[in-house]
Scaffold this active site. Structure first.
Site, mmCIF file in Angstrom:
data_model
loop_
_atom_site.group_PDB
_atom_site.id
_atom_site.type_symbol
_atom_site.label_atom_id
_atom_site.label_comp_id
_atom_site.label_asym_id
_atom_site.label_seq_id
_atom_site.Cartn_x
_atom_site.Cartn_y
_atom_site.Cartn_z
ATOM 1 N N CYS A 59 -1.265 -11.014 -3.964
ATOM 2 C CA CYS A 59 -1.447 -12.432 -4.240
ATOM 3 C C CYS A 59 -1.292 -13.281 -2.989
ATOM 4 O O CYS A 59 -1.710 -14.440 -2.968
ATOM 5 C CB CYS A 59 -0.477 -12.906 -5.316
ATOM 6 N N ARG A 61 -1.541 -11.758 0.521
ATOM 7 C CA ARG A 61 -1.939 -11.099 1.756
ATOM 8 C C ARG A 61 -3.196 -10.258 1.538
ATOM 9 O O ARG A 61 -3.447 -9.757 0.444
ATOM 10 C CB ARG A 61 -0.819 -10.216 2.329
ATOM 11 N N SER A 118 7.691 -9.954 2.920
ATOM 12 C CA SER A 118 7.277 -10.675 1.721
ATOM 13 C C SER A 118 7.813 -12.098 1.708
ATOM 14 O O SER A 118 8.728 -12.438 2.457
ATOM 15 C CB SER A 118 7.777 -9.943 0.472
ATOM 16 N N GLN A 125 7.651 -5.352 -5.674
ATOM 17 C CA GLN A 125 6.308 -5.203 -6.231
ATOM 18 C C GLN A 125 5.309 -4.671 -5.209
ATOM 19 O O GLN A 125 4.388 -3.932 -5.549
ATOM 20 C CB GLN A 125 5.814 -6.541 -6.773
ATOM 21 N N ALA A 201 -3.308 -9.090 -17.866
ATOM 22 C CA ALA A 201 -2.653 -7.938 -18.482
ATOM 23 C C ALA A 201 -2.357 -6.848 -17.462
ATOM 24 O O ALA A 201 -2.149 -5.696 -17.820
ATOM 25 C CB ALA A 201 -3.530 -7.375 -19.613
#
Length: 461
Positions: A59, A61, A118, A125, A201
């Site tokens: 989301c 990189r 991050s 994640q 999902a």
């Protein structure tokens, strides 16, 4: 010594842009949908000097890893390929790119996999995202031994960091970080008595659903383009004791009026939630809503905030600003990365000198064969037994002479910034391509990333 443009053993080149180097609009343009990754990786392989390719897309990189035998043309090719897929000129993209090569590329991937690069230091994640990126590239047939070994080392490093240190005690995943802020915006400490809508999902949507359940949410609605996948995630929520239902994307307007929190994390290209959708929900039931957009490109139109103060939108751009750096165990995590990197580079060093050693021994063998051939012609009376003994003696002498330099070149590799394999290749005039690559880093803002031949060529290793 030769510069980076020489042809040699395959080394890893990374070209990337992330929340640290580029604004969200640029990241959005450069991002690729999951369905497009295969064609992007295949296009990377179209470069003559690129032998492997892997794309890490998250989301916040986009990183393009390739194995290459020549730095300059590979860098040009990767930048031009990324720019083509993004639909923007390469010169507009270059200011936001960072480049890592050889050792520096390896260090970066290990750092990323450990959650140390991050938004939220220590988030877990990204290790799953890297694993997924590798599996996609492997299924696509675009990874070989070079990227395989690096990726497996990075995944191993990430696992060790999270199991052996407490770097992720303070650092959570981006999902929990965002939802913690969503609760704060609601002026609440939990989700008891509140309802939520999760759009998507995939992995991030699943994490959001789990977090909401643990926070005591009263009901979760899952919306997805494929209803069966939404039903599957809703079923998991119900099994965890959370009331849940599923709707297709077209069912979102009918749900909005009754929810307090919306989390959107899809792979869609284009707006999933518009200003009109939110305005309609507020018209029927005015209430405070917090919208969390975890997608790249963005799912939620900025227009949803309207003119009032009832709607709060948290997107990647704002979350980047909110995220803090550092945790109490970051030093221990970086120590793990340093140890794993050292082992990996030692392994690569040994492998990288093999072509030099083989070329040196082949050169020696050719000289021996030539000299023994001349000896036979000059001494026609020499017996076969004497010839065999002379041959053994000459080969023993040459082996003993070569033993020390071949052992030392494996041991030293590129110690102290000196490429001993390349020095050996130059001293013995060995074939081009028998020496190891040089490590290099370039940051956003370095002039002309795809035009840096003059800046790097001719540098000593």
């Amino acid at each position: 010594m030769a510069g980076l443009g020489i042809t040699g053993p395959a080394a890893v080149l990374l070209v990337g842009l992330s929340f640290r180097s580029a604004p969200v609009p640029v990241l959005e343009k450069a991002s690729a949908a999951a369905a497009d990754l295969a064609s992007l990786e295949q296009d990377m392989l179209d470069g003559d000097c690129v032998t492997e390719a892997l794309v890490l897309s998250t989301c916040n990189r986009m990183e393009f890893y390739v194995a290459t035998t020549a730095f300059h043309p590979a860098l040009d090719h990767v930048v031009e390929t990324v720019a083509f897929h993004a639909g923007i000129p390469a010169t507009d993209l270059e200011p936001y790119l960072y480049v890592r090569y050889a050792d520096k590329a390896a260090e970066h991937m290990l750092t990323v996999a450990s959650g140390l690069d991050s938004m939220v230091i220590g988030e877990q994640q990204v290790i799953g995202q890297l694993r997924s990126a590798y599996q996609t590239a492997d299924a696509n047939g675009t990874v070989g031994s070079t990227l395989h070994e690096l990726t497996q080392r990075a995944l191993r490093t990430g696992k060790r960091v999270h199991s052996e240190t407490e770097v992720d005690v303070a650092g959570s995943s981006m999902v929990s970080f965002a939802l913690d802020h969503a609760l704060s915006e609601l002026g609440a400490t939990d989700m008891v008595g509140r309802r939520a809508l999760v759009v998507g999902a995939g992995a991030m949507a699943s994490l959001a659903s789990t977090w909401l359940g643990r926070a005591g949410v009263e009901h979760v609605t899952v919306a997805n383009r494929t209803l069966s996948r939404a039903e599957n995630l809703a079923d998991h929520a119900r099994q965890a004791g959370v009331a849940a239902s599923a709707v297709p994307l077209t069912g979102i307007p009918g749900v909005l009026a009754g929810v307090d929190v919306v989390v959107s994390a899809t792979g869609a290209v284009g707006t999933v939630l518009s200003g009109e959708d939110i305005a309609g929900a507020q018209a029927s039931h005015p209430h405070r809503m917090v919208l969390v957009d975890l997608s790249m490109p963005r799912d939620i139109d900025d227009a949803v905030t309207g003119d009032g103060d009832q709607i709060r939108l948290l997107n990647i751009e704002e979350l980047t600003t909110l995220a803090g750096d550092g945790t109490r165990d970051e030093a221990a995590a970086r120590a793990v990365v340093a140890g794993e990197l050292s082992e990996y580079l030692e392994q690569v060093r040994v492998q990288s000198v093999v072509p030099t050693v083989k070329a040196l021994r082949q050169r020696a063998s050719d000289v021996i064969d030539d000299e023994l051939g001349q000896l036979i012609r000059r001494t026609p009376g020499m017996s076969d037994q004497d010839h065999a003994e002379v041959t053994r003696t000459v080969r023993r002498v040459v082996d003993k002479i070569l033993h020390t330099p071949t052992v030392q070149v494996k041991k030293l590799g590129s110690a102290d910034g000196v490429n001993y394999a390349e020095a050996l290749a130059v001293l013995f005039n060995l074939p081009a391509g028998s020496s190891a690559p040089v490590s290099r880093s370039l940051e956003p803002g370095d002039a002309g990333l795809a035009r840096i031949g003059n800046m790097l060529s001719g540098e000593a290793s």
